[in-house]
Scaffold this active site. Structure first.
Site, PDB file in Angstrom:
ATOM      1  N   ASP A   8      14.982  -0.901  -0.330  1.00 13.42           N
ATOM      2  CA  ASP A   8      15.443  -2.000  -1.182  1.00 13.42           C
ATOM      3  C   ASP A   8      15.935  -1.331  -2.466  1.00 13.42           C
ATOM      4  O   ASP A   8      16.116  -0.105  -2.503  1.00 13.42           O
ATOM      5  CB  ASP A   8      14.344  -3.063  -1.390  1.00 13.42           C
ATOM      6  CG  ASP A   8      13.182  -2.562  -2.212  1.00 13.42           C
ATOM      7  OD1 ASP A   8      13.180  -1.367  -2.588  1.00 13.42           O
ATOM      8  OD2 ASP A   8      12.273  -3.358  -2.504  1.00 13.42           O
ATOM      9  N   CYS A  66      10.486   1.155  -0.199  1.00  8.87           N
ATOM     10  CA  CYS A  66      10.568   0.117  -1.224  1.00  8.87           C
ATOM     11  C   CYS A  66       9.756   0.610  -2.424  1.00  8.87           C
ATOM     12  O   CYS A  66       9.473   1.801  -2.513  1.00  8.87           O
ATOM     13  CB  CYS A  66      10.098  -1.243  -0.701  1.00  8.87           C
ATOM     14  SG  CYS A  66       8.392  -1.325  -0.151  1.00  8.87           S
ATOM     15  N   THR A  68       6.565   0.162  -3.365  1.00  7.62           N
ATOM     16  CA  THR A  68       5.258   0.693  -2.970  1.00  7.62           C
ATOM     17  C   THR A  68       5.233   1.214  -1.537  1.00  7.62           C
ATOM     18  O   THR A  68       4.313   1.955  -1.179  1.00  7.62           O
ATOM     19  CB  THR A  68       4.200  -0.426  -3.046  1.00  7.62           C
ATOM     20  OG1 THR A  68       4.639  -1.501  -2.194  1.00  7.62           O
ATOM     21  CG2 THR A  68       4.020  -0.932  -4.473  1.00  7.62           C
ATOM     22  N   HIS A  99      -1.992  11.552  15.429  1.00  6.32           N
ATOM     23  CA  HIS A  99      -2.916  10.596  16.050  1.00  6.32           C
ATOM     24  C   HIS A  99      -2.286   9.252  16.385  1.00  6.32           C
ATOM     25  O   HIS A  99      -2.717   8.587  17.320  1.00  6.32           O
ATOM     26  CB  HIS A  99      -4.117  10.353  15.114  1.00  6.32           C
ATOM     27  CG  HIS A  99      -5.081  11.498  15.091  1.00  6.32           C
ATOM     28  ND1 HIS A  99      -6.331  11.417  14.545  1.00  6.32           N
ATOM     29  CD2 HIS A  99      -4.962  12.776  15.556  1.00  6.32           C
ATOM     30  CE1 HIS A  99      -6.960  12.578  14.669  1.00  6.32           C
ATOM     31  NE2 HIS A  99      -6.143  13.433  15.263  1.00  6.32           N
ATOM     32  N   HIS A 134      -5.687  10.086  22.180  1.00  6.37           N
ATOM     33  CA  HIS A 134      -4.966   9.107  21.357  1.00  6.37           C
ATOM     34  C   HIS A 134      -4.029   8.224  22.179  1.00  6.37           C
ATOM     35  O   HIS A 134      -3.644   7.149  21.724  1.00  6.37           O
ATOM     36  CB  HIS A 134      -4.193   9.823  20.242  1.00  6.37           C
ATOM     37  CG  HIS A 134      -5.098  10.621  19.362  1.00  6.37           C
ATOM     38  ND1 HIS A 134      -6.013  10.030  18.523  1.00  6.37           N
ATOM     39  CD2 HIS A 134      -5.270  11.958  19.247  1.00  6.37           C
ATOM     40  CE1 HIS A 134      -6.705  10.982  17.908  1.00  6.37           C
ATOM     41  NE2 HIS A 134      -6.278  12.159  18.325  1.00  6.37           N
TER      42      HIS A 134
HETATM   43  C1  RB5 Z   1      10.401  -4.963  -5.602  1.00  2.00           C
HETATM   44  O1  RB5 Z   1      10.219  -5.287  -6.926  1.00  2.00           O
HETATM   45  C2  RB5 Z   1       9.081  -4.614  -4.938  1.00  2.00           C
HETATM   46  O2  RB5 Z   1       8.285  -5.758  -4.835  1.00  2.00           O
HETATM   47  C3  RB5 Z   1       9.310  -4.005  -3.574  1.00  2.00           C
HETATM   48  O3  RB5 Z   1      10.091  -2.874  -3.728  1.00  2.00           O
HETATM   49  C4  RB5 Z   1       8.104  -3.530  -2.809  1.00  2.00           C
HETATM   50  O4  RB5 Z   1       7.276  -2.744  -3.583  1.00  2.00           O
HETATM   51  C5  RB5 Z   1       7.376  -4.533  -2.027  1.00  2.00           C
HETATM   52  O5  RB5 Z   1       6.427  -4.218  -1.297  1.00  2.00           O
END
Ligand code: RB5
Length: 147
Positions: A8, A66, A68, A99, A134
């Site tokens: 993203d 993204c 996180t 695994h 596994h």
């Molecule tokens: C975008 O602001 C953020 O929410 C997205 O990149 C991500 O971290 C969502 O899991």
């Protein structure tokens, strides 16, 4: 290998860096499912594109980034046969292949730096599934998907 990649806006810059690693350092084919800039987008739209390709076995593996890595992994793991692993450290990246035979790597573009992300990707791309005990564990996932 054929590898699909997407992000993203929060993962866009890391996506560009990792694309170069996939193509230049590994010589793999890399299909970029976007976005093409840092304009705000919704991660499910992009996770879906890569997860579908992996699920349909049109590509060997996928990479999703993204902010996180959490949103990407949540969405990707809704697709049959997708085993998406959120790995923001080297040990998890290695174990997710050994695994879990992870076929999608999710990364947090706001959690780790680009150099660590490159190392994680390299380990993830070059580690084979261990098989053995596994395999039967992975075989227990399909009936859960079909419930
Ligand atoms: C975008 O602001 C953020 O929410 C997205 O990149 C991500 O971290 C969502 O899991």
């Amino acid at each position: 290998m054929k590898i699909a990649i997407a992000s993203d806006h929060a993962g866009f810059e890391m996506k560009e860096v990792l694309k170069a690693v996939i193509i230049d350092e590994f010589g793999h084919t890399c299909i970029d499912y976007g976005p093409q800039n840092t304009q705000s987008v919704d991660y499910p739209d992009y996770a879906m594109k890569v997860a579908l390709e992996v699920s349909n076995k049109n590509v060997d593996r996928g990479v999703l980034i993204c902010g996180t890595g959490i949103g990407m992994s949540i969405v990707a793991n809704k697709f049959p046969s997708v085993r998406a692993a959120l790995c923001n450290d080297l040990y998890s990246a290695k174990m997710s292949r050994l695994h879990n035979d992870a076929n999608i790597l999710a990364l947090g573009g706001r959690v780790i730096g680009k150099d660590l992300a490159k190392e994680i990707l390299k380990v993830w791309l070059s580690t084979d599934f261990e098989g053995g005990r596994h395999i039967m564990r992975l075989n227990k996932i399909k009936p859960i998907e079909e419930r």
